[in-house]
Design a protein around this motif. Sequence first.
Motif, PDB file in Angstrom:
ATOM      1  N   VAL A 166      39.600  51.960  44.442  1.00  0.00           N
ATOM      2  CA  VAL A 166      40.172  53.099  43.636  1.00  0.00           C
ATOM      3  C   VAL A 166      41.248  52.610  42.756  1.00  0.00           C
ATOM      4  N   GLY A 167      42.081  51.618  42.927  1.00  0.00           N
ATOM      5  CA  GLY A 167      42.972  51.329  42.010  1.00  0.00           C
ATOM      6  C   GLY A 167      44.412  51.070  42.808  1.00  0.00           C
ATOM      7  N   GLU A 168      45.362  51.201  41.890  1.00  0.00           N
ATOM      8  CA  GLU A 168      46.745  51.018  42.573  1.00  0.00           C
ATOM      9  C   GLU A 168      47.110  52.036  43.623  1.00  0.00           C
ATOM     10  N   LEU A 169      47.776  51.630  44.613  1.00  0.00           N
ATOM     11  CA  LEU A 169      47.971  52.523  45.862  1.00  0.00           C
ATOM     12  C   LEU A 169      48.870  53.388  45.248  1.00  0.00           C
ATOM     13  N   ASP A 170      49.947  53.541  44.623  1.00  0.00           N
ATOM     14  CA  ASP A 170      51.015  54.590  44.264  1.00  0.00           C
ATOM     15  C   ASP A 170      50.201  55.469  43.226  1.00  0.00           C
ATOM     16  N   LYS A 171      49.567  55.029  42.247  1.00  0.00           N
ATOM     17  CA  LYS A 171      48.919  55.929  41.542  1.00  0.00           C
ATOM     18  C   LYS A 171      47.906  56.837  42.070  1.00  0.00           C
ATOM     19  N   ILE A 172      47.309  56.248  42.945  1.00  0.00           N
ATOM     20  CA  ILE A 172      46.221  57.185  43.674  1.00  0.00           C
ATOM     21  C   ILE A 172      46.672  58.192  44.768  1.00  0.00           C
ATOM     22  N   ALA A 173      47.739  57.682  45.428  1.00  0.00           N
ATOM     23  CA  ALA A 173      48.546  58.509  46.310  1.00  0.00           C
ATOM     24  C   ALA A 173      49.069  59.897  45.410  1.00  0.00           C
ATOM     25  N   LYS A 174      49.391  59.352  44.380  1.00  0.00           N
ATOM     26  CA  LYS A 174      50.238  60.443  43.449  1.00  0.00           C
ATOM     27  C   LYS A 174      48.979  61.533  42.984  1.00  0.00           C
ATOM     28  N   GLU A 175      48.033  60.981  42.530  1.00  0.00           N
ATOM     29  CA  GLU A 175      46.801  61.605  41.963  1.00  0.00           C
ATOM     30  C   GLU A 175      46.345  62.469  42.759  1.00  0.00           C
ATOM     31  N   TRP A 176      45.832  61.959  44.164  1.00  0.00           N
ATOM     32  CA  TRP A 176      45.191  62.696  45.172  1.00  0.00           C
ATOM     33  C   TRP A 176      45.995  63.600  46.083  1.00  0.00           C
ATOM     34  N   ILE A 177      47.191  63.106  46.264  1.00  0.00           N
ATOM     35  CA  ILE A 177      47.800  63.820  47.352  1.00  0.00           C
ATOM     36  C   ILE A 177      49.140  64.304  46.822  1.00  0.00           C
ATOM     37  N   PHE A 178      49.940  63.791  46.237  1.00  0.00           N
ATOM     38  CA  PHE A 178      51.553  64.125  45.759  1.00  0.00           C
ATOM     39  C   PHE A 178      51.274  65.138  44.810  1.00  0.00           C
ATOM     40  N   ASP A 179      50.676  65.124  43.729  1.00  0.00           N
ATOM     41  CA  ASP A 179      50.593  65.956  42.686  1.00  0.00           C
ATOM     42  C   ASP A 179      50.020  67.354  43.235  1.00  0.00           C
ATOM     43  N   PRO A 180      48.970  67.249  43.911  1.00  0.00           N
ATOM     44  CA  PRO A 180      48.317  68.623  44.331  1.00  0.00           C
ATOM     45  C   PRO A 180      49.129  69.278  45.391  1.00  0.00           C
ATOM     46  N   LEU A 181      49.843  68.572  46.086  1.00  0.00           N
ATOM     47  CA  LEU A 181      50.780  69.178  47.068  1.00  0.00           C
ATOM     48  C   LEU A 181      52.215  69.424  46.546  1.00  0.00           C
ATOM     49  N   ASN A 182      52.294  69.309  45.352  1.00  0.00           N
ATOM     50  CA  ASN A 182      53.661  69.540  44.696  1.00  0.00           C
ATOM     51  C   ASN A 182      54.815  68.747  45.490  1.00  0.00           C
ATOM     52  N   MET A 183      54.363  67.458  45.990  1.00  0.00           N
ATOM     53  CA  MET A 183      55.463  66.660  46.488  1.00  0.00           C
ATOM     54  C   MET A 183      56.137  65.584  45.125  1.00  0.00           C
ATOM     55  N   ARG A 184      57.184  66.607  44.702  1.00  0.00           N
ATOM     56  CA  ARG A 184      57.617  65.880  43.195  1.00  0.00           C
ATOM     57  C   ARG A 184      58.617  64.665  43.700  1.00  0.00           C
ATOM     58  N   ASP A 185      59.078  64.797  45.152  1.00  0.00           N
ATOM     59  CA  ASP A 185      60.050  63.685  45.374  1.00  0.00           C
ATOM     60  C   ASP A 185      59.690  62.672  46.244  1.00  0.00           C
ATOM     61  N   THR A 186      57.977  62.411  46.261  1.00  0.00           N
ATOM     62  CA  THR A 186      57.659  61.395  47.401  1.00  0.00           C
ATOM     63  C   THR A 186      57.137  60.271  46.399  1.00  0.00           C
ATOM     64  N   HIS A 187      57.626  58.922  46.622  1.00  0.00           N
ATOM     65  CA  HIS A 187      57.396  57.569  45.720  1.00  0.00           C
ATOM     66  C   HIS A 187      57.172  56.440  46.575  1.00  0.00           C
ATOM     67  N   TYR A 188      56.540  55.636  46.202  1.00  0.00           N
ATOM     68  CA  TYR A 188      56.728  54.230  46.476  1.00  0.00           C
ATOM     69  C   TYR A 188      57.575  53.605  45.358  1.00  0.00           C
ATOM     70  N   GLN A 189      58.479  52.533  45.492  1.00  0.00           N
ATOM     71  CA  GLN A 189      59.329  52.154  44.564  1.00  0.00           C
ATOM     72  C   GLN A 189      60.403  53.240  44.107  1.00  0.00           C
ATOM     73  N   PRO A 190      61.068  53.961  45.135  1.00  0.00           N
ATOM     74  CA  PRO A 190      61.698  55.391  44.421  1.00  0.00           C
ATOM     75  C   PRO A 190      62.535  55.009  43.296  1.00  0.00           C
ATOM     76  N   LEU A 191      63.251  53.711  43.298  1.00  0.00           N
ATOM     77  CA  LEU A 191      64.227  53.719  42.126  1.00  0.00           C
ATOM     78  C   LEU A 191      63.898  53.427  40.960  1.00  0.00           C
ATOM     79  N   LYS A 192      62.379  53.499  40.759  1.00  0.00           N
ATOM     80  CA  LYS A 192      61.772  53.779  39.295  1.00  0.00           C
ATOM     81  C   LYS A 192      62.123  55.130  38.664  1.00  0.00           C
ATOM     82  N   TYR A 193      62.266  56.125  39.879  1.00  0.00           N
ATOM     83  CA  TYR A 193      62.410  57.402  39.551  1.00  0.00           C
ATOM     84  C   TYR A 193      63.484  58.212  39.821  1.00  0.00           C
TER      85      TYR A 193
END
Length: 357
Positions: A166-193
């Motif tokens: 399905v593609g890059e781990l961080d992007k899929i996790a954001k699309e499938w899990i973090f955004d729907p759960l309103n997990m705004r401060d959950t990241h891989y490579q957090p210093l990008k954000y």
Amino acid sequence: MKAKEWDISEAVSYLEFAIGNDEIPGATLGVITKDDYVYVPIGRAGTIDGKVIELDNRKMYDLASCTKVVSTTTIILKCIEKGMLSLKTPVREILKDFPYSNINVEHLLTHTSGIISDDKNYRKLMNKDSIKSFIYSKQLSFIPGEKVEYSDFGYIILGFIIEELVGELDKIAKEWIFDPLNMRDTHYQPLKYVSKDRCVPTEYTGERGMIRGVVHDGKAFRLNGLSGNAGLFSTIEDLCHFSLMMLNDGVYKNERILSVSSINNLKKCYTEKLNLRRTLGWFMNEGSAPMGDYYSDTCLFHTGFTGTSIYIDYKREVSIILLTNRVHPTRENTNITHIRNITHNLLLKKYDEGKEG
């Protein structure tokens, strides 16, 4: 009983004592029911160059191996729901160069694959291709399905499977899990954000100095923080959202994240006749796990090396999250095991008393 009615004062007092005794720098404790959640930061985030770093609710923790269940396992479960694979799918059907024909997805999720638990020679490597070749070159430790042996390398393979499907781990996790759960401060490579001061520090090492805002785990570090075994950073608020979803049959605020079928699968023990009780990704009411003495007969549990843990109790319909950076400033601090046990005991005892009342 709602979380706001749960008397957590004894557990908080105990954690204050442990912190005052320098057993851990600090902790953020969360308790969750199907209806609501409560959390409290206790102690400090750490000390760097003599300066105390304050702890607050917005601090991000390196989840270490809790990444395996919050992200990797959840994505694989969704891939199964979408018909991309099944538990019995041989890994070689997806990763064509995988050397073993007798290892399937279930073996990886339950740590029964026979892939080696560890080999410190990975430290000589610094990129995905070399790490993949390293894992593929190793002989199996045992016949797949024969026993449970926890393997970071097995979960790294699951990360590779996700990337292939399905593609890059961080992007899929954001699309499938973090955004729907309103997990705004959950990241891989957090210093990008976020800025580094949002992250609690972990270990000081001669090789990397004071590690802060960059994944602590050595394998995930060599995969640029994008790995199936570790790499995720999160806050107590975001993880409470995840636990709410898990307790509500896969639904968060009327949006379905996981199917009822997936949640039901997580309530099964897949290693009943083996040496440890595991379900898909998680411990399954396994007595040797440090979740205290009062765990229920239908519960999930996982820990992270940095000092994090998540407990999901389907019998009581509650969850406990304990976030610490117990490796700060050194991994030689091993107090977290008894801290987890005692904290869980105090919380679950009070919950049961509250239900009786």
